[in-house]
Design a protein around this motif. Structure first.
Motif, PDB file in Angstrom:
ATOM      1  N   ARG A 133       0.416  -1.579   0.313  1.00 31.58           N
ATOM      2  CA  ARG A 133       0.323   0.107  -0.324  1.00 31.58           C
ATOM      3  C   ARG A 133       1.063   1.437   0.461  1.00 31.58           C
ATOM      4  NH1 ARG A 133      -3.591  -3.162   3.020  1.00 31.58           N
ATOM      5  NH2 ARG A 133      -2.079  -2.555   4.371  1.00 31.58           N
ATOM      6  N   GLU A 134       2.143   1.832   0.875  1.00 35.57           N
ATOM      7  CA  GLU A 134       2.496   2.777   1.007  1.00 35.57           C
ATOM      8  C   GLU A 134       3.986   2.794  -0.389  1.00 35.57           C
ATOM      9  OE1 GLU A 134       6.710   3.193   3.103  1.00 35.57           O
ATOM     10  OE2 GLU A 134       4.635   3.004   4.729  1.00 35.57           O
ATOM     11  N   GLN A 135       4.237   1.406  -0.783  1.00 38.43           N
ATOM     12  CA  GLN A 135       5.241   1.355  -2.467  1.00 38.43           C
ATOM     13  C   GLN A 135       4.654   1.638  -3.675  1.00 38.43           C
ATOM     14  OE1 GLN A 135       8.984  -1.491  -1.877  1.00 38.43           O
ATOM     15  NE2 GLN A 135       7.793  -1.163   0.771  1.00 38.43           N
ATOM     16  N   ALA A 136       3.826   0.695  -3.778  1.00 41.90           N
ATOM     17  CA  ALA A 136       3.041   0.848  -4.535  1.00 41.90           C
ATOM     18  C   ALA A 136       1.500   1.371  -4.846  1.00 41.90           C
ATOM     19  CB  ALA A 136       3.091  -0.503  -5.523  1.00 41.90           C
ATOM     20  N   GLY A 137       1.139   2.276  -3.660  1.00 44.10           N
ATOM     21  CA  GLY A 137      -0.511   2.479  -3.400  1.00 44.10           C
ATOM     22  C   GLY A 137      -1.336   2.075  -4.137  1.00 44.10           C
ATOM     23  N   ILE A 138      -1.207   0.574  -4.130  1.00 49.59           N
ATOM     24  CA  ILE A 138      -2.267  -0.251  -3.677  1.00 49.59           C
ATOM     25  C   ILE A 138      -3.298  -0.700  -2.939  1.00 49.59           C
ATOM     26  CG2 ILE A 138      -2.785  -3.112  -4.992  1.00 49.59           C
ATOM     27  CD1 ILE A 138      -1.799  -1.134  -6.632  1.00 49.59           C
ATOM     28  N   GLU A 139      -4.131  -0.464  -2.909  1.00 51.92           N
ATOM     29  CA  GLU A 139      -4.851  -0.908  -1.571  1.00 51.92           C
ATOM     30  C   GLU A 139      -5.272  -2.474  -1.953  1.00 51.92           C
ATOM     31  OE1 GLU A 139      -6.193   0.861   0.722  1.00 51.92           O
ATOM     32  OE2 GLU A 139      -4.718   2.537   0.910  1.00 51.92           O
ATOM     33  N   ASN A 140      -6.067  -3.354  -2.767  1.00 53.42           N
ATOM     34  CA  ASN A 140      -6.980  -4.030  -2.868  1.00 53.42           C
ATOM     35  C   ASN A 140      -6.175  -5.036  -3.169  1.00 53.42           C
ATOM     36  OD1 ASN A 140      -9.227  -2.534  -1.700  1.00 53.42           O
ATOM     37  ND2 ASN A 140     -10.234  -2.380  -4.085  1.00 53.42           N
ATOM     38  N   ILE A 141      -5.558  -5.558  -2.518  1.00 54.56           N
ATOM     39  CA  ILE A 141      -4.607  -6.897  -2.774  1.00 54.56           C
ATOM     40  C   ILE A 141      -5.130  -8.351  -2.064  1.00 54.56           C
ATOM     41  CG2 ILE A 141      -2.565  -7.695  -2.109  1.00 54.56           C
ATOM     42  CD1 ILE A 141      -1.635  -5.462  -0.933  1.00 54.56           C
ATOM     43  N   LEU A 142      -4.433  -9.736  -3.237  1.00 56.81           N
ATOM     44  CA  LEU A 142      -6.047 -10.400  -3.933  1.00 56.81           C
ATOM     45  C   LEU A 142      -4.859 -11.363  -3.208  1.00 56.81           C
ATOM     46  CD1 LEU A 142      -7.693 -12.632  -3.955  1.00 56.81           C
ATOM     47  CD2 LEU A 142      -7.605 -12.892  -5.869  1.00 56.81           C
ATOM     48  N   GLU A 143      -4.397 -12.224  -2.222  1.00 57.09           N
ATOM     49  CA  GLU A 143      -3.586 -12.917  -2.093  1.00 57.09           C
ATOM     50  C   GLU A 143      -3.594 -14.465  -2.313  1.00 57.09           C
ATOM     51  OE1 GLU A 143       0.309 -13.887   0.455  1.00 57.09           O
ATOM     52  OE2 GLU A 143      -0.616 -12.013   0.143  1.00 57.09           O
ATOM     53  N   ILE A 144      -2.534 -14.734  -3.128  1.00 52.87           N
ATOM     54  CA  ILE A 144      -3.425 -15.924  -3.380  1.00 52.87           C
ATOM     55  C   ILE A 144      -2.500 -17.019  -2.398  1.00 52.87           C
ATOM     56  CG2 ILE A 144      -3.234 -17.303  -5.515  1.00 52.87           C
ATOM     57  CD1 ILE A 144      -4.002 -15.024  -7.192  1.00 52.87           C
ATOM     58  N   SER A 145      -2.935 -17.476  -1.700  1.00 47.54           N
ATOM     59  CA  SER A 145      -1.668 -18.866  -0.632  1.00 47.54           C
ATOM     60  C   SER A 145      -3.195 -19.040  -0.303  1.00 47.54           C
ATOM     61  CB  SER A 145      -1.013 -17.501  -0.186  1.00 47.54           C
ATOM     62  OG  SER A 145      -1.666 -17.098   0.593  1.00 47.54           O
ATOM     63  N   THR A 146      -2.633 -20.592   0.709  1.00 48.30           N
ATOM     64  CA  THR A 146      -3.151 -21.566   1.358  1.00 48.30           C
ATOM     65  C   THR A 146      -3.199 -20.844   2.818  1.00 48.30           C
ATOM     66  OG1 THR A 146      -1.095 -22.632   2.591  1.00 48.30           O
ATOM     67  CG2 THR A 146      -2.320 -23.861   0.293  1.00 48.30           C
ATOM     68  N   ARG A 147      -2.686 -19.455   2.740  1.00 49.04           N
ATOM     69  CA  ARG A 147      -2.478 -18.398   4.062  1.00 49.04           C
ATOM     70  C   ARG A 147      -3.271 -17.388   4.054  1.00 49.04           C
ATOM     71  NH1 ARG A 147      -1.348 -23.022   6.597  1.00 49.04           N
ATOM     72  NH2 ARG A 147       0.557 -23.674   6.896  1.00 49.04           N
ATOM     73  N   SER A 148      -4.090 -17.331   3.231  1.00 53.02           N
ATOM     74  CA  SER A 148      -4.373 -16.023   2.614  1.00 53.02           C
ATOM     75  C   SER A 148      -5.939 -15.815   3.624  1.00 53.02           C
ATOM     76  CB  SER A 148      -5.204 -15.937   1.247  1.00 53.02           C
ATOM     77  OG  SER A 148      -6.167 -14.459   0.958  1.00 53.02           O
ATOM     78  N   GLU A 149      -6.459 -14.783   3.806  1.00 47.68           N
ATOM     79  CA  GLU A 149      -7.693 -14.745   4.915  1.00 47.68           C
ATOM     80  C   GLU A 149      -9.121 -14.535   3.821  1.00 47.68           C
ATOM     81  OE1 GLU A 149      -7.150 -10.766   7.695  1.00 47.68           O
ATOM     82  OE2 GLU A 149      -6.456 -12.560   8.451  1.00 47.68           O
ATOM     83  N   ASN A 150      -8.407 -13.778   2.637  1.00 51.28           N
ATOM     84  CA  ASN A 150      -9.348 -14.144   1.536  1.00 51.28           C
ATOM     85  C   ASN A 150      -9.933 -16.097   0.793  1.00 51.28           C
ATOM     86  OD1 ASN A 150     -11.011 -13.890  -0.864  1.00 51.28           O
ATOM     87  ND2 ASN A 150     -10.550 -12.190  -1.279  1.00 51.28           N
ATOM     88  N   PRO A 151     -11.315 -16.347   1.515  1.00 51.73           N
ATOM     89  CA  PRO A 151     -11.267 -17.226   0.425  1.00 51.73           C
ATOM     90  C   PRO A 151     -10.950 -17.386  -0.499  1.00 51.73           C
ATOM     91  CG  PRO A 151     -13.730 -16.972   1.769  1.00 51.73           C
ATOM     92  CD  PRO A 151     -12.015 -15.253   1.218  1.00 51.73           C
ATOM     93  N   LEU A 152     -11.384 -16.855  -1.338  1.00 54.60           N
ATOM     94  CA  LEU A 152     -10.675 -16.534  -3.328  1.00 54.60           C
ATOM     95  C   LEU A 152      -9.701 -16.916  -3.311  1.00 54.60           C
ATOM     96  CD1 LEU A 152     -11.485 -16.887  -6.487  1.00 54.60           C
ATOM     97  CD2 LEU A 152     -11.307 -14.227  -6.114  1.00 54.60           C
ATOM     98  N   GLY A 153      -8.785 -16.491  -2.296  1.00 54.86           N
ATOM     99  CA  GLY A 153      -6.641 -16.442  -2.542  1.00 54.86           C
ATOM    100  C   GLY A 153      -6.778 -17.922  -1.910  1.00 54.86           C
ATOM    101  N   ARG A 154      -7.110 -18.048  -1.177  1.00 54.70           N
ATOM    102  CA  ARG A 154      -6.590 -19.516  -1.140  1.00 54.70           C
ATOM    103  C   ARG A 154      -6.767 -20.960  -1.821  1.00 54.70           C
ATOM    104  NH1 ARG A 154      -9.413 -17.632   3.655  1.00 54.70           N
ATOM    105  NH2 ARG A 154     -11.633 -19.131   3.428  1.00 54.70           N
TER     106      ARG A 154
END
Length: 128
Positions: free
Chosen positions: A47-68
């Motif tokens: 967020r700080e370096q790229a100005g990106i707010e909505n990040i989809l973390e694609i990993s088994t540890r993601s808090e987002n069900p889609l990312g998991r």
């Protein structure tokens, strides 16, 4: 400190995405809480370096069900000649060819975790 790539969509030019390395404070450890703390640290740095707010973390540890569900451990492929789908992780590990063995196609029929931890992957020499 650690560095991890951030992939962002690109609406201009021929390339559909662009990549930016994000430096962030690494949180060591194998516990789920430590892994999630590391993800939170990386997201804050993005967020700080790229100005990106909505990040989809694609990993088994993601808090987002889609990312998991999109992680290599959960995303499944249909392979011709196989009745059951195979995870991307199993397809990746089972297709490796080493100096002294492989591909280990039997890994297509095990869980992603079993495939990744198979001892032949570390005892068969260098990948060819």
């Amino acid at each position: 400190m650690a560095c991890r790539p951030l992939f962002m969509p690109s609406l201009k030019g021929e390339c559909l995405s662009r990549e930016m390395d994000i430096a962030f404070e690494w949180v060591p450890g194998r516990d789920l809480e430590q892994k999630r703390a590391c993800i939170v640290s990386w997201h804050a740095a993005a967020r700080e370096q790229a100005g990106i707010e909505n990040i989809l973390e694609i990993s088994t540890r993601s808090e987002n069900p889609l990312g998991r569900s999109l992680s290599a451990f959960n995303l499944a492929l249909s392979i011709p000649g196989r009745e059951d789908p195979v995870t991307v992780e199993c397809a990746y590990q089972g297709s490796k060819v080493f100096e002294h063995g492989g591909p280990f196609t039997d890994l297509l029929g095990v869980s992603s975790w079993e495939a990744k931890k198979d001892p032949r992957l570390t005892s068969s020499g260098s990948i060819t």
